[in-house]
Structure formats: structure tokens, C-alpha cells
Scaffold this motif. Structure first.
Motif, PDB file in Angstrom:
ATOM      1  N   MET A   1      46.540  48.530  46.399  1.00  0.00           N
ATOM      2  CA  MET A   1      45.248  47.964  46.412  1.00  0.00           C
ATOM      3  C   MET A   1      45.494  46.347  45.442  1.00  0.00           C
ATOM      4  O   MET A   1      45.965  46.577  44.447  1.00  0.00           O
ATOM      5  CB  MET A   1      44.281  48.633  45.550  1.00  0.00           C
ATOM      6  N   LYS A   2      45.108  45.572  46.255  1.00  0.00           N
ATOM      7  CA  LYS A   2      45.351  43.943  45.485  1.00  0.00           C
ATOM      8  C   LYS A   2      43.938  43.749  45.122  1.00  0.00           C
ATOM      9  O   LYS A   2      43.031  43.934  45.624  1.00  0.00           O
ATOM     10  CB  LYS A   2      45.809  43.161  46.492  1.00  0.00           C
ATOM     11  N   LEU A   3      43.801  43.174  43.794  1.00  0.00           N
ATOM     12  CA  LEU A   3      42.685  42.776  43.233  1.00  0.00           C
ATOM     13  C   LEU A   3      42.679  41.321  43.333  1.00  0.00           C
ATOM     14  O   LEU A   3      43.574  40.433  43.504  1.00  0.00           O
ATOM     15  CB  LEU A   3      42.869  43.054  41.650  1.00  0.00           C
ATOM     16  N   SER A   4      41.360  40.736  43.389  1.00  0.00           N
ATOM     17  CA  SER A   4      41.098  39.538  43.500  1.00  0.00           C
ATOM     18  C   SER A   4      40.242  39.099  42.497  1.00  0.00           C
ATOM     19  O   SER A   4      39.224  39.822  41.804  1.00  0.00           O
ATOM     20  CB  SER A   4      40.659  39.170  44.566  1.00  0.00           C
ATOM     21  N   PRO A   6      36.485  37.888  41.034  1.00  0.00           N
ATOM     22  CA  PRO A   6      35.233  37.858  41.650  1.00  0.00           C
ATOM     23  C   PRO A   6      34.711  36.530  41.648  1.00  0.00           C
ATOM     24  O   PRO A   6      35.031  35.559  41.298  1.00  0.00           O
ATOM     25  CB  PRO A   6      34.446  38.701  40.637  1.00  0.00           C
ATOM     26  N   THR A   7      33.586  36.398  42.778  1.00  0.00           N
ATOM     27  CA  THR A   7      33.090  35.047  42.764  1.00  0.00           C
ATOM     28  C   THR A   7      32.263  34.697  41.625  1.00  0.00           C
ATOM     29  O   THR A   7      31.716  35.685  40.966  1.00  0.00           O
ATOM     30  CB  THR A   7      32.466  35.229  44.080  1.00  0.00           C
ATOM     31  N   ASN A  51      36.091  42.626  41.417  1.00  0.00           N
ATOM     32  CA  ASN A  51      37.587  42.822  41.474  1.00  0.00           C
ATOM     33  C   ASN A  51      38.167  43.261  42.723  1.00  0.00           C
ATOM     34  O   ASN A  51      39.041  42.797  42.905  1.00  0.00           O
ATOM     35  CB  ASN A  51      38.100  43.059  40.157  1.00  0.00           C
ATOM     36  N   ILE A  52      37.439  44.473  42.991  1.00  0.00           N
ATOM     37  CA  ILE A  52      38.096  45.467  43.979  1.00  0.00           C
ATOM     38  C   ILE A  52      37.974  44.873  45.327  1.00  0.00           C
ATOM     39  O   ILE A  52      38.856  44.644  46.165  1.00  0.00           O
ATOM     40  CB  ILE A  52      37.804  46.713  43.939  1.00  0.00           C
ATOM     41  N   LEU A  53      36.754  44.296  45.640  1.00  0.00           N
ATOM     42  CA  LEU A  53      36.263  43.896  46.972  1.00  0.00           C
ATOM     43  C   LEU A  53      36.619  42.563  47.128  1.00  0.00           C
ATOM     44  O   LEU A  53      36.244  41.495  46.550  1.00  0.00           O
ATOM     45  CB  LEU A  53      34.971  44.336  47.189  1.00  0.00           C
ATOM     46  N   ARG A  54      37.360  42.057  48.219  1.00  0.00           N
ATOM     47  CA  ARG A  54      37.736  40.766  48.500  1.00  0.00           C
ATOM     48  C   ARG A  54      36.711  40.215  49.212  1.00  0.00           C
ATOM     49  O   ARG A  54      35.794  40.190  49.784  1.00  0.00           O
ATOM     50  CB  ARG A  54      38.896  40.787  49.577  1.00  0.00           C
ATOM     51  N   GLY A  55      36.494  38.711  48.470  1.00  0.00           N
ATOM     52  CA  GLY A  55      35.378  37.696  48.899  1.00  0.00           C
ATOM     53  C   GLY A  55      34.016  38.117  48.367  1.00  0.00           C
ATOM     54  O   GLY A  55      33.083  37.761  48.830  1.00  0.00           O
ATOM     55  N   TRP A  56      34.013  39.101  47.337  1.00  0.00           N
ATOM     56  CA  TRP A  56      32.603  39.795  47.049  1.00  0.00           C
ATOM     57  C   TRP A  56      32.382  39.328  45.634  1.00  0.00           C
ATOM     58  O   TRP A  56      33.022  38.900  44.828  1.00  0.00           O
ATOM     59  CB  TRP A  56      32.476  41.084  47.138  1.00  0.00           C
TER      60      TRP A  56
END
Length: 56
Positions: A1-4, A6-7, A51-56
């Protein structure tokens, strides 16, 4: 799982929810007074989802 990251709107909403929860400990905020714990939990859950959901 890659973290991103948050917007910005998700981060800002999370920050506001958590700040309201903390501020309600020191002053009476009618909407938050009885639910400060859940406001804090909601803010942190929202931040985690950002952080977990990409682009959210």
C-alpha cells in the motif's frame, strides 16, 4: 500500500474538526460540546483516509 499526501481541502477539514474538538475543552461550543471526542476521531479518520486513498 502506497500512501499519498491528502488534498488541501481534506487536510483543512480535518484540521478544523480537530481544532474544534480541542477548543471545546477550553470554551463552550454548543455544536461540539457533547461530541468533542467524536469530532477529534472524525478529523483523524478523515486525515487517514486522505493518506490512504489516492487523489482524495
Amino acid at each position: 500500500m502506497k500512501l499519498s499526501a491528502p488534498t488541501f481541502p481534506v487536510f483543512l477539514i480535518s484540521l478544523v474538526l480537530t481544532a474544534l474538538a480541542v477548543a471545546s475543552l477550553y470554551t463552550h461550543i454548543p455544536l461540539v460540546a457533547g461530541h468533542a471526542f467524536w469530532f477529534a476521531v472524525g478529523g483523524y479518520v478523515l486525515l487517514a483516509l486522505g493518506n490512504i486513498l489516492r487523489g482524495w
